[in-house]
Design a protein around this motif. Structure first.
Motif, PDB file in Angstrom:
ATOM      1  N   GLU A 217       0.810  -1.220   0.000  1.00 25.73           N
ATOM      2  CA  GLU A 217       0.000   0.000   0.000  1.00 25.73           C
ATOM      3  C   GLU A 217       0.846   1.273   0.000  1.00 25.73           C
ATOM      4  O   GLU A 217       0.340   2.357  -0.295  1.00 25.73           O
ATOM      5  CB  GLU A 217      -0.948   0.006   1.197  1.00 25.73           C
ATOM      6  CG  GLU A 217      -2.076  -0.999   1.113  1.00 25.73           C
ATOM      7  CD  GLU A 217      -1.643  -2.412   1.497  1.00 25.73           C
ATOM      8  OE1 GLU A 217      -0.472  -2.571   1.906  1.00 25.73           O
ATOM      9  OE2 GLU A 217      -2.471  -3.339   1.364  1.00 25.73           O
ATOM     10  N   ARG A 219       3.250   1.862  -2.052  1.00 22.43           N
ATOM     11  CA  ARG A 219       3.562   2.132  -3.457  1.00 22.43           C
ATOM     12  C   ARG A 219       5.054   2.425  -3.663  1.00 22.43           C
ATOM     13  O   ARG A 219       5.453   3.432  -4.251  1.00 22.43           O
ATOM     14  CB  ARG A 219       2.704   3.283  -3.988  1.00 22.43           C
ATOM     15  CG  ARG A 219       1.213   3.048  -3.829  1.00 22.43           C
ATOM     16  CD  ARG A 219       0.386   4.037  -4.648  1.00 22.43           C
ATOM     17  NE  ARG A 219       0.437   3.697  -6.066  1.00 22.43           N
ATOM     18  CZ  ARG A 219      -0.051   4.499  -7.024  1.00 22.43           C
ATOM     19  NH1 ARG A 219      -0.557   5.675  -6.711  1.00 22.43           N
ATOM     20  NH2 ARG A 219       0.002   4.137  -8.278  1.00 22.43           N
ATOM     21  N   GLY A 286       2.255   6.483  -1.486  1.00 22.98           N
ATOM     22  CA  GLY A 286       1.147   5.592  -1.171  1.00 22.98           C
ATOM     23  C   GLY A 286       0.458   5.986   0.120  1.00 22.98           C
ATOM     24  O   GLY A 286       0.380   7.164   0.486  1.00 22.98           O
ATOM     25  N   LEU A 287      -0.051   4.988   0.816  1.00 25.84           N
ATOM     26  CA  LEU A 287      -0.841   5.199   2.022  1.00 25.84           C
ATOM     27  C   LEU A 287      -0.101   6.055   3.045  1.00 25.84           C
ATOM     28  O   LEU A 287       1.002   5.734   3.458  1.00 25.84           O
ATOM     29  CB  LEU A 287      -1.187   3.841   2.630  1.00 25.84           C
ATOM     30  CG  LEU A 287      -2.026   3.789   3.897  1.00 25.84           C
ATOM     31  CD1 LEU A 287      -2.823   2.485   3.939  1.00 25.84           C
ATOM     32  CD2 LEU A 287      -1.173   3.880   5.161  1.00 25.84           C
ATOM     33  N   GLY A 309      -7.106   5.282  -0.606  1.00 29.88           N
ATOM     34  CA  GLY A 309      -6.783   4.346   0.464  1.00 29.88           C
ATOM     35  C   GLY A 309      -5.974   4.900   1.610  1.00 29.88           C
ATOM     36  O   GLY A 309      -5.466   4.133   2.430  1.00 29.88           O
TER      37      GLY A 309
END
Length: 381
Positions: A217, A219, A286-287, A309
């Motif tokens: 998550e 990335r 990402g997250l 997300g």
């Protein structure tokens, strides 16, 4: 209403306890003890992915109660503490369809203790989720006597799904910001020079860091694709990668290929503070979760992308004020990094606002909100 003067027991249930929760539970235990409330935090052993992050702790008694997590499937968890929970005045669970004791207390009704609280985690992705799992979680959530919301955004989610406003406590989820700022302040110039020398980072080279769990998550492939674009225009740009997890091999491969990528593993305390002091930017395409507060405490603008997300703490990022959010495309992300590296005045303004943001999200305030929410729940008829 729980009568004053009687022995009052509260249990908070956690699957595992990350290191950043240690200070919260210590503070919460002490604050509740002052008003005659006995707190116990139930937690268990990690699964393989959780253990790989190397960031978990066991809470010592009387704060913690370690149990054996029984995983019936990857998503179904049982903890053998039901008999203890039935003796509590208030039990606070994660609002998760996969946590099996939730169903027992959901079906039990309100006729006898414990009162039921949910510590609710919310993302934009969850708000749009129409799966059976999420439908069960929402139905279960409405049964609570009290809700403990990660952020104000979580509170909005709860209200849209039938929660009662007067019975929601917004915690403003946090880490030990003051403790980390003290560590940062203690880092001296000689330590930073030694850190550069040991990692072969050229003097004057721009430095950014990623800090978080190394999992899908976050990335990381996206991050390294953007990094290659950055290097075309800024060849001496250095990236520190702090953390561990299931995607560690991805980071190690990139570090082996490019000496400007420094795989530092999981860092804590003064070691972590040195890395943050050396950097000018924090990168996480990402997250984004609680890591945003570490970045703010160090005065590092955090750059991320507009994804559904993110964790609830994305509420703390204000684009163009204390951080930056781009479209989820590597070229756009690389351009934003390059822009902030080149424009020192803008970077300093973002840094100043990030430091100010950190002052509004303390672990002490979170513990105080949590303790007051528990007291308010127990005081209701």
């Amino acid at each position: 209403m729980v009568l004053a003067g009687s022995r009052v027991r509260v249990m908070v249930v956690q699957e595992v306890v990350p290191h950043y929760r240690l200070r919260l539970f210590e503070l919460l235990h002490a604050q509740l003890a002052q008003v005659g409330i006995e707190l116990t935090v139930v937690h268990g052993n990690p699964n393989r992915e959780q253990a790989a992050k190397q960031d978990l702790v066991d809470l010592p008694p009387p704060v913690g109660l370690k149990v054996n997590n029984l995983r019936l499937t990857e998503r179904l968890l049982y903890q053998p503490v039901v008999s203890r929970l039935l003796q509590a005045d208030l039990a606070i669970f994660p609002n998760a369809a996969g946590y099996l004791p939730n169903y027992l207390f959901w079906l039990k009704g309100r006729q006898r203790p414990p009162r039921l609280g949910f510590w609710v985690y919310h993302t934009r992705e969850r708000a749009a989720d129409r799966s059976l799992k999420e439908a069960v979680s929402r139905r279960m959530m409405r049964r609570a006597d009290w809700w403990f919301a990660y952020t104000a955004g979580t509170r909005d989610y709860l209200l849209m799904n039938g929660a009662v406003d007067e019975r929601i406590t917004v915690l403003n989820n946090s880490v030990d910001v003051a403790g980390f700022r003290a560590l940062l302040a203690a880092v001296g110039a000689e330590e930073l020079s030694e850190f550069r020398r040991r990692r072969k980072i050229p003097a004057g080279a721009p430095v950014a860091l990623f800090c978080g769990g190394l999992h899908r998550e976050k990335r990381l492939d996206f991050l390294f694709e953007a990094l290659r674009l950055i290097h075309r225009e800024c060849p001496d740009f250095q990236l520190l990668v702090i953390g561990d997890g299931a995607c560690r091999a991805t980071v190690e491969r990139e570090a082996a290929r490019d000496t400007r990528v420094h795989a530092l593993g999981a860092l804590f305390g003064q070691d972590k503070a040195r890395a943050f002091r050396l950097a000018q930017l924090a990168l996480c395409p990402g997250l984004v979760g609680l890591g945003i507060l570490d970045a703010c405490a160090a005065g590092l603008p955090l750059l991320t992308t507009d994804l559904p997300g993110h964790s609830p703490e994305i509420d703390y990022l204000r684009h163009g004020i204390n951080g930056w959010m781009t479209v989820p495309e590597p070229r756009a992300y690389a351009n934003a990094v390059l822009r902030l590296l080149r424009c020192e005045a803008q970077r300093r303004e973002l840094s100043r606002a990030a430091l100010e943001s950190a002052r509004h999200h303390s672990i002490e305030d979170m513990a105080g909100r949590f303790a007051q929410g528990i007291r308010d729940c127990l005081a209701r008829p």
